[in-house]
Design a protein around this motif. Structure first.
Motif, PDB file in Angstrom:
ATOM      1  N   THR A  69       0.856  -1.164   0.171  1.00  0.00           N
ATOM      2  CA  THR A  69       0.144   0.383  -0.027  1.00  0.00           C
ATOM      3  C   THR A  69       0.996   0.821   0.020  1.00  0.00           C
ATOM      4  O   THR A  69       2.211   1.148   0.211  1.00  0.00           O
ATOM      5  CB  THR A  69      -0.614   0.243   1.336  1.00  0.00           C
ATOM      6  N   ALA A  70       0.622   2.148  -0.102  1.00  0.00           N
ATOM      7  CA  ALA A  70       1.080   3.299  -0.422  1.00  0.00           C
ATOM      8  C   ALA A  70       1.342   3.815   1.304  1.00  0.00           C
ATOM      9  O   ALA A  70       2.658   4.449   1.348  1.00  0.00           O
ATOM     10  CB  ALA A  70       0.191   4.786  -0.480  1.00  0.00           C
ATOM     11  N   GLU A  71       1.108   2.773   2.145  1.00  0.00           N
ATOM     12  CA  GLU A  71       1.925   3.435   3.936  1.00  0.00           C
ATOM     13  C   GLU A  71       3.082   2.319   3.877  1.00  0.00           C
ATOM     14  O   GLU A  71       3.782   2.284   4.014  1.00  0.00           O
ATOM     15  CB  GLU A  71       0.883   2.706   4.608  1.00  0.00           C
ATOM     16  N   GLY A  72       2.913   0.590   3.482  1.00  0.00           N
ATOM     17  CA  GLY A  72       3.949   0.040   3.152  1.00  0.00           C
ATOM     18  C   GLY A  72       3.283  -1.326   2.809  1.00  0.00           C
ATOM     19  O   GLY A  72       3.116  -1.648   1.976  1.00  0.00           O
ATOM     20  N   VAL A  73       4.163  -2.340   3.762  1.00  0.00           N
ATOM     21  CA  VAL A  73       3.289  -3.793   3.114  1.00  0.00           C
ATOM     22  C   VAL A  73       2.878  -4.270   4.448  1.00  0.00           C
ATOM     23  O   VAL A  73       3.149  -4.392   5.111  1.00  0.00           O
ATOM     24  CB  VAL A  73       5.127  -4.264   2.976  1.00  0.00           C
ATOM     25  N   ILE A  74       1.749  -4.849   3.774  1.00  0.00           N
ATOM     26  CA  ILE A  74       0.716  -5.711   4.819  1.00  0.00           C
ATOM     27  C   ILE A  74       1.047  -7.011   4.738  1.00  0.00           C
ATOM     28  O   ILE A  74       1.611  -7.579   3.797  1.00  0.00           O
ATOM     29  CB  ILE A  74      -0.820  -5.673   4.478  1.00  0.00           C
ATOM     30  N   ILE A  75       1.335  -7.197   6.161  1.00  0.00           N
ATOM     31  CA  ILE A  75       1.822  -9.407   5.750  1.00  0.00           C
ATOM     32  C   ILE A  75       0.773  -9.401   7.191  1.00  0.00           C
ATOM     33  O   ILE A  75       0.146  -9.305   7.989  1.00  0.00           O
ATOM     34  CB  ILE A  75       3.216  -9.191   6.267  1.00  0.00           C
ATOM     35  N   ASP A  76       0.966 -11.538   6.669  1.00  0.00           N
ATOM     36  CA  ASP A  76       0.240 -11.317   7.676  1.00  0.00           C
ATOM     37  C   ASP A  76       1.124 -12.573   8.563  1.00  0.00           C
ATOM     38  O   ASP A  76       2.373 -13.851   7.756  1.00  0.00           O
ATOM     39  CB  ASP A  76      -0.756 -12.668   6.690  1.00  0.00           C
ATOM     40  N   ARG A  77       1.214 -12.563   9.750  1.00  0.00           N
ATOM     41  CA  ARG A  77       2.377 -12.912  10.412  1.00  0.00           C
ATOM     42  C   ARG A  77       1.286 -14.681  11.661  1.00  0.00           C
ATOM     43  O   ARG A  77       0.413 -13.556  12.243  1.00  0.00           O
ATOM     44  CB  ARG A  77       2.941 -12.768  10.803  1.00  0.00           C
ATOM     45  N   GLU A  78       0.959 -15.433  10.900  1.00  0.00           N
ATOM     46  CA  GLU A  78       0.478 -16.784  12.251  1.00  0.00           C
ATOM     47  C   GLU A  78      -1.037 -16.088  12.328  1.00  0.00           C
ATOM     48  O   GLU A  78      -1.149 -16.060  13.999  1.00  0.00           O
ATOM     49  CB  GLU A  78       1.307 -16.163  13.641  1.00  0.00           C
ATOM     50  N   GLY A  79      -1.752 -15.574  11.423  1.00  0.00           N
ATOM     51  CA  GLY A  79      -3.364 -15.108  11.993  1.00  0.00           C
ATOM     52  C   GLY A  79      -3.086 -13.562  11.797  1.00  0.00           C
ATOM     53  O   GLY A  79      -4.494 -13.323  11.894  1.00  0.00           O
ATOM     54  N   ASN A  80      -2.139 -12.976  12.008  1.00  0.00           N
ATOM     55  CA  ASN A  80      -2.477 -11.356  12.365  1.00  0.00           C
ATOM     56  C   ASN A  80      -1.839 -10.511  11.755  1.00  0.00           C
ATOM     57  O   ASN A  80      -0.710 -11.135  10.501  1.00  0.00           O
ATOM     58  CB  ASN A  80      -1.279 -10.956  13.676  1.00  0.00           C
ATOM     59  N   GLU A  81      -2.429  -9.828  11.202  1.00  0.00           N
ATOM     60  CA  GLU A  81      -2.031  -8.958   9.742  1.00  0.00           C
ATOM     61  C   GLU A  81      -1.284  -7.546  10.335  1.00  0.00           C
ATOM     62  O   GLU A  81      -1.894  -6.758  11.870  1.00  0.00           O
ATOM     63  CB  GLU A  81      -3.984  -8.190   9.290  1.00  0.00           C
ATOM     64  N   ILE A  82      -0.457  -7.709   9.749  1.00  0.00           N
ATOM     65  CA  ILE A  82       0.669  -6.473  10.264  1.00  0.00           C
ATOM     66  C   ILE A  82       1.088  -6.018   9.295  1.00  0.00           C
ATOM     67  O   ILE A  82       1.071  -6.026   8.184  1.00  0.00           O
ATOM     68  CB  ILE A  82       1.438  -6.574  11.693  1.00  0.00           C
ATOM     69  N   LEU A  83       0.948  -4.279   9.360  1.00  0.00           N
ATOM     70  CA  LEU A  83       1.535  -2.758   8.146  1.00  0.00           C
ATOM     71  C   LEU A  83       2.857  -2.678   8.986  1.00  0.00           C
ATOM     72  O   LEU A  83       3.546  -2.145   9.870  1.00  0.00           O
ATOM     73  CB  LEU A  83       1.052  -1.957   8.593  1.00  0.00           C
ATOM     74  N   ILE A  84       4.203  -3.064   7.792  1.00  0.00           N
ATOM     75  CA  ILE A  84       5.304  -2.781   8.184  1.00  0.00           C
ATOM     76  C   ILE A  84       5.330  -1.693   6.953  1.00  0.00           C
ATOM     77  O   ILE A  84       5.047  -1.773   6.157  1.00  0.00           O
ATOM     78  CB  ILE A  84       6.659  -4.199   7.406  1.00  0.00           C
ATOM     79  N   ARG A  85       5.710  -0.523   8.255  1.00  0.00           N
ATOM     80  CA  ARG A  85       5.196   0.861   7.236  1.00  0.00           C
ATOM     81  C   ARG A  85       6.483   0.779   6.820  1.00  0.00           C
ATOM     82  O   ARG A  85       8.097   0.999   7.294  1.00  0.00           O
ATOM     83  CB  ARG A  85       5.415   1.993   8.619  1.00  0.00           C
ATOM     84  N   GLY A  86       6.947   2.207   5.718  1.00  0.00           N
ATOM     85  CA  GLY A  86       7.815   1.864   4.919  1.00  0.00           C
ATOM     86  C   GLY A  86       7.852   2.289   3.600  1.00  0.00           C
ATOM     87  O   GLY A  86       6.908   2.585   3.048  1.00  0.00           O
ATOM     88  N   ASN A  87       9.394   3.023   2.582  1.00  0.00           N
ATOM     89  CA  ASN A  87       8.708   3.547   1.208  1.00  0.00           C
ATOM     90  C   ASN A  87       9.051   3.178   0.066  1.00  0.00           C
ATOM     91  O   ASN A  87       9.296   3.810  -0.680  1.00  0.00           O
ATOM     92  CB  ASN A  87       9.254   5.142   1.881  1.00  0.00           C
ATOM     93  N   THR A  88      10.088   2.237   0.762  1.00  0.00           N
ATOM     94  CA  THR A  88      11.093   1.110  -0.358  1.00  0.00           C
ATOM     95  C   THR A  88       9.966  -0.370  -0.212  1.00  0.00           C
ATOM     96  O   THR A  88      10.879  -0.795   0.571  1.00  0.00           O
ATOM     97  CB  THR A  88      11.760   1.757  -0.430  1.00  0.00           C
ATOM     98  N   VAL A  89       9.992  -0.415  -1.851  1.00  0.00           N
ATOM     99  CA  VAL A  89       9.874  -2.429  -1.643  1.00  0.00           C
ATOM    100  C   VAL A  89      10.402  -2.713  -2.052  1.00  0.00           C
ATOM    101  O   VAL A  89      10.396  -2.252  -3.299  1.00  0.00           O
ATOM    102  CB  VAL A  89       8.173  -2.174  -1.527  1.00  0.00           C
ATOM    103  N   VAL A  90      11.061  -3.802  -2.078  1.00  0.00           N
ATOM    104  CA  VAL A  90      11.958  -4.872  -2.946  1.00  0.00           C
ATOM    105  C   VAL A  90      11.080  -5.307  -3.374  1.00  0.00           C
ATOM    106  O   VAL A  90      11.726  -6.321  -2.468  1.00  0.00           O
ATOM    107  CB  VAL A  90      13.487  -4.694  -2.584  1.00  0.00           C
ATOM    108  N   ILE A  91      10.932  -6.323  -4.247  1.00  0.00           N
ATOM    109  CA  ILE A  91      10.482  -7.803  -3.982  1.00  0.00           C
ATOM    110  C   ILE A  91      11.196  -8.394  -5.324  1.00  0.00           C
ATOM    111  O   ILE A  91      11.868  -8.892  -5.699  1.00  0.00           O
ATOM    112  CB  ILE A  91       8.889  -7.782  -5.271  1.00  0.00           C
ATOM    113  N   ALA A  92      11.521  -9.777  -4.052  1.00  0.00           N
ATOM    114  CA  ALA A  92      12.428 -10.917  -4.339  1.00  0.00           C
ATOM    115  C   ALA A  92      11.605 -12.137  -3.764  1.00  0.00           C
ATOM    116  O   ALA A  92      12.048 -12.993  -3.001  1.00  0.00           O
ATOM    117  CB  ALA A  92      14.162 -10.450  -4.145  1.00  0.00           C
ATOM    118  N   THR A  93      10.981 -12.488  -4.544  1.00  0.00           N
ATOM    119  CA  THR A  93       9.721 -13.703  -4.437  1.00  0.00           C
ATOM    120  C   THR A  93      10.427 -14.915  -5.123  1.00  0.00           C
ATOM    121  O   THR A  93       9.552 -15.362  -5.074  1.00  0.00           O
ATOM    122  CB  THR A  93       7.959 -13.076  -4.604  1.00  0.00           C
ATOM    123  N   GLY A  94      11.164 -14.853  -5.336  1.00  0.00           N
ATOM    124  CA  GLY A  94      11.895 -16.529  -6.408  1.00  0.00           C
ATOM    125  C   GLY A  94      11.687 -16.284  -7.837  1.00  0.00           C
ATOM    126  O   GLY A  94      11.403 -15.239  -8.165  1.00  0.00           O
TER     127      GLY A  94
END
Ligand code: FAD
Length: 133
Positions: A64-89
């Motif tokens: 999102t504009a604010e960062g990356v939303i992750i799901d960790r063990e059923g909990n949604e967490i927003l990791i705030r950030g302004n740069t996202v590097v995708i290295a997903t395989g």
């Protein structure tokens, strides 16, 4: 005598810390699983030295504009950030092989086009094929 220099520990922090806060998101239980055991520890040491935070068992769901939303063990967490590097395989791209294989008498599929791995496998397969033709 110049006595306003920073101390060595302060210099180390300035050198390794950098200006950005970095978080590595990994869906597996540990990071660097495909790195050989003899070098994996050096990567882990560097991550710690550079204060890189690692989150394992974490699934990236959305950017999102604010960062990356992750799901960790059923909990949604927003990791705030302004740069996202995708290295997903990686995945093999071999459509050219598929298109040509019926049209030429002999064709070989090697390297990452066969299956994404490392340079060693690609070179070994190239050598093996080269020795048969
Ligand atoms: C970010 C990253 C880091 C990596 N780090 C390492 C590492 O530290 N150690 C390691 O061993 N491996 C590493 N690898 C993997 C390694 O790069 C590959 O396994 C290796 O390059 C595969 O060799 P290849 O010849 O099969 O494919 P490639 O090296 O991808 O070569 C294929 C070539 O074919 C060309 N090509 C594609 N389509 C066509 C076409 N239609 N006509 C003509 N040419 C075409 C491409 O431009 C490319 O130059 C890394 C890969 C990536 C992406």
């Amino acid at each position: 005598m110049f006595n306003q220099a920073e101390s060595f520990p302060t210099l180390q922090v300035l050198l390794y810390q950098g200006l950005k806060k970095i978080t590595v998101v990994e869906m597996l239980k540990t990071i660097g699983q495909d790195i050989g055991p003899s070098t994996r520890w050096t990567i882990r040491q560097d991550l710690a030295r550079h204060s890189v935070k690692t989150l394992t068992s974490a699934n990236a769901k959305e950017i999102t504009a604010e960062g990356v939303i992750i799901d960790r063990e059923g909990n949604e967490i927003l990791i705030r950030g302004n740069t996202v590097v995708i290295a997903t395989g990686t995945r093999a791209v071999n459509d050219l092989y598929e298109r040509l294989k019926e049209r030429v008498p002999e064709i070989f599929l090697i390297g990452d086009a066969k299956a994404p791995r490392k340079a060693l496998e690609a070179v070994a397969e190239g050598l093996a094929v080269g020795r048969t033709v």
